[in-house]
Design an enzyme around this catalytic site. Structure first.
Site, PDB file in Angstrom:
ATOM      1  N   ASN A  85      96.939  52.811 -56.266  1.00  0.00           N
ATOM      2  CA  ASN A  85      98.733  53.124 -56.395  1.00  0.00           C
ATOM      3  C   ASN A  85      98.761  54.551 -56.589  1.00  0.00           C
ATOM      4  OD1 ASN A  85     101.393  52.849 -56.221  1.00  0.00           O
ATOM      5  ND2 ASN A  85     101.794  52.090 -58.299  1.00  0.00           N
TER       6      ASN A  85
ATOM      7  N   THR B 124      97.246  57.057 -51.839  1.00  0.00           N
ATOM      8  CA  THR B 124      96.636  55.776 -51.429  1.00  0.00           C
ATOM      9  C   THR B 124      95.652  56.165 -50.486  1.00  0.00           C
ATOM     10  OG1 THR B 124      98.479  54.084 -51.731  1.00  0.00           O
ATOM     11  CG2 THR B 124      97.464  53.986 -49.808  1.00  0.00           C
TER      12      THR B 124
HETATM   13  N1  GLY Z   1     101.041  51.380 -53.918  1.00  0.00           N
HETATM   14  C1  GLY Z   1     101.546  52.168 -52.610  1.00  0.00           C
HETATM   15  C2  GLY Z   1     102.006  50.878 -52.032  1.00  0.00           C
HETATM   16  O1  GLY Z   1     101.339  49.883 -52.132  1.00  0.00           O
HETATM   17  O2  GLY Z   1     102.957  50.869 -51.373  1.00  0.00           O
END
Ligand code: GLY
Length: 526
Positions: A357, A337
């Site tokens: 993600n 992220t």
């Molecule tokens: N995709 C990581 C989160 O949103 O926690």
């Protein structure tokens, strides 16, 4: 001051600020620049959250998180026997949630931007057309996913070189340049409608995904009310659901203050053990009580109630290990992220965490569009009690439903003292986002470490299940602390880096920008 995962993006943001733009203008420019030069997580095919405090003292939160497509079903990742099918929610076309980033950027620009939209996107177009240069980390991360790119994207030449990439290679992204130009000219319609939308749907169909044109057309970001909590006289302003990060962060900070964390030396065995115990409690609550507030009533005030929390932390003592099996959610009723932080001369502060993600999302490239799609569907709980890629558990609060947002850990946070921002922070790292932000707050504001020293400190992480305390490798240098924790029964496990905090700290009259040394992150200011 701008701090982001890439020098190119930070410089583009700085340029906007120096031309008189505000932090929101710079945020738009940085977001699109990261979509070019940090494809690991920067995106137009993903989503994220913005947390901001305006110069006039207004706290705002924008949710541009992805949503489940209308055709999504609760058991879509299960086989006929009810078992989770490996990789279905993480790799490929069925893992894609409806992207929110372009809508989010337009929404925030319409409300708070001051420079023309197009001017903020053209630097990213330029970067895509002229190319960016691969760093050592880029090369490691790109070459690692060659096989996935090869099998999922037979028609795409981007990030699928027949030779392994080398440091110094230039990546030109002509298709992405065209896509960004379209967004620069037509706004979000240039993405959710017309040829780019058609390319997305064609790509999804090619891989038997379920995202439709209507899903794209129906996507809307949502303004949310930020959560605000107190910690040793500071105001902590942070992200509400569908992030779990804000509630968990405020729970942990409150419990640590009550447990008098400040009495203990930073990074002592006692300090680590207390933090691990409150992390255990917060992540247990996360697994059961949190989901998209538009679908599931998240009782934030009950979860943050001081009486409730008192019952949770009662019994916690330094170096007293509580096995996770003895902790249940309270009764109330390749991780990647990216985060960036910006402050401007007017006093606006913006924190954005945005994501595909996994690193490079589900490794699906939109043929002709030149950009990657997210695999955010894995942030839902595919089946109660079965962990997702981050080892996180969930149940009905975060079950898949059409149009629902998947629970997130992204925790963009602004800390104020006397109503003025003193820390703008956030991190990537899946489940470790919340604990990385927690440690950054403790290190800088409670223990008065400089941002540079704080970011260099080794991090640790605990998330209820698995019942392990994850430690960055550097902890092995602190053998007496490790021995004390082991003796107290803590199950320790070394792992690679945890989080990548990009923060701005105000000390006296100066802002200090800190890009996490774990990555190529860089601050740029004037
Ligand atoms: N995709 C990581 C989160 O949103 O926690």
């Amino acid at each position: 001051m701008v701090v982001s995962a890439r020098e190119e993006a930070s410089r583009i943001g700085l340029d906007v600020l120096m031309k008189g733009g505000n932090a929101f203008d710079a945020a738009v420019a940085v977001h699109f620049a990261l979509a070019v030069c940090y494809p690991q997580a920067g995106n137009i095919g993903g989503g994220g959250f913005m947390l901001a405090r305006t110069a006039s003292g207004e706290n705002v939160a924008l949710d541009f998180r992805e949503k489940a497509p209308a055709a999504a079903t609760r058991d879509m990742y299960l086989d006929a026997d009810g078992n989770v099918i490996p990789n279905l929610s993480t790799l490929g076309h069925l893992a894609v949630g409806v992207p929110g980033s372009v809508d989010g950027m337009e929404t925030l620009h319409q409300k708070y931007g001051t420079l023309p939209w197009k001017d903020l996107i053209m630097p990213a177009v330029d970067l895509a057309e002229k190319g960016f240069i691969l760093t050592e980390l880029d090369v490691i991360e790109l070459n690692q996913y060659f096989a996935d790119f090869e099998s999922l994207n037979p028609y795409n030449k981007y990030f699928r070189s027949s030779q392994p990439y080398k440091v110094g290679d230039t990546i030109v992204q002509a298709h992405l340049g065209i896509t960004l130009r379209k967004i620069a000219n037509d706004g979000k319609k240039g993405f959710y409608d017309g040829p780019i939308a058609s390319m997305i749907i064609k790509e999804i169909k090619r891989g038997n995904g379920i995202l439709t044109f209507e899903d794209l057309q129906n996507y809307q970001s949502v303004w949310r009310t930020p959560l605000i909590g107190k910690f040793y006289g500071y105001d902590i302003i942070t992200m509400p659901p569908p992030s779990s990060g804000g509630i968990a962060l405020l729970q942990m900070l409150h419990m640590l203050e009550k447990l008098k964390i400040k009495k203990y030396k930073i990074n002592s065995a006692e300090y680590l053990s207390l933090i691990v115990e409150v992390e255990r409690l917060a992540y247990a609550d996360r697994s059961h009580h949190m989901g998209d507030p538009d679908f599931y009533k998240v009782n934030s005030s009950a979860l943050l109630d001081q009486g409730y929390l008192k019952g949770r932390y009662a019994g916690i003592k330094p170096l007293k290990y509580t096995p996770s099996v003895n902790v249940t959610p309270g009764k109330t009723e390749s991780e990647q992220t990216t985060h960036f932080s910006i402050v401007d001369k007017f006093g606006n502060a913006v924190a954005i965490t945005t994501t595909l993600n996994s690193r490079f999302g589900g490794k699906v490239f939109v043929t002709g569009g030149g950009f990657l799609l997210n695999n955010e569907m894995d942030d839902f709980s595919s089946k109660a009690g079965v962990p997702n890629q981050f080892g996180l558990l969930g149940d009905s609060a975060n079950a898949i439903e059409p149009g629902k947002r998947m629970l997130s850990s992204m925790t963009p946070t602004i800390v104020c003292k006397n109503k003025k921002p003193v820390l703008i922070t956030g991190s990537p790292g899946g489940a470790t986002i919340i604990t990385s932000v927690l440690q950054n707050i403790l290190q800088t504001l409670l223990y008065n470490k400089s941002l540079k020293d704080a970011l260099a400190m080794p991090r640790f992480h605990h998330q209820w299940y698995p019942d392990k305390v994850y430690l960055e490798e550097d902890w092995s240098l602190y053998s007496s602390i490790i021995d004390q924790l082991k003796k107290a029964g803590y199950p320790l496990e070394y792992r690679g880096s945890i989080g990548r905090v990009d923060a701005i700290l105000k000390k006296g009259k100066l802002y200090y920008g800190g890009g996490d040394p774990r990555g190529d992150d860089m601050s740029a200011g004037y």
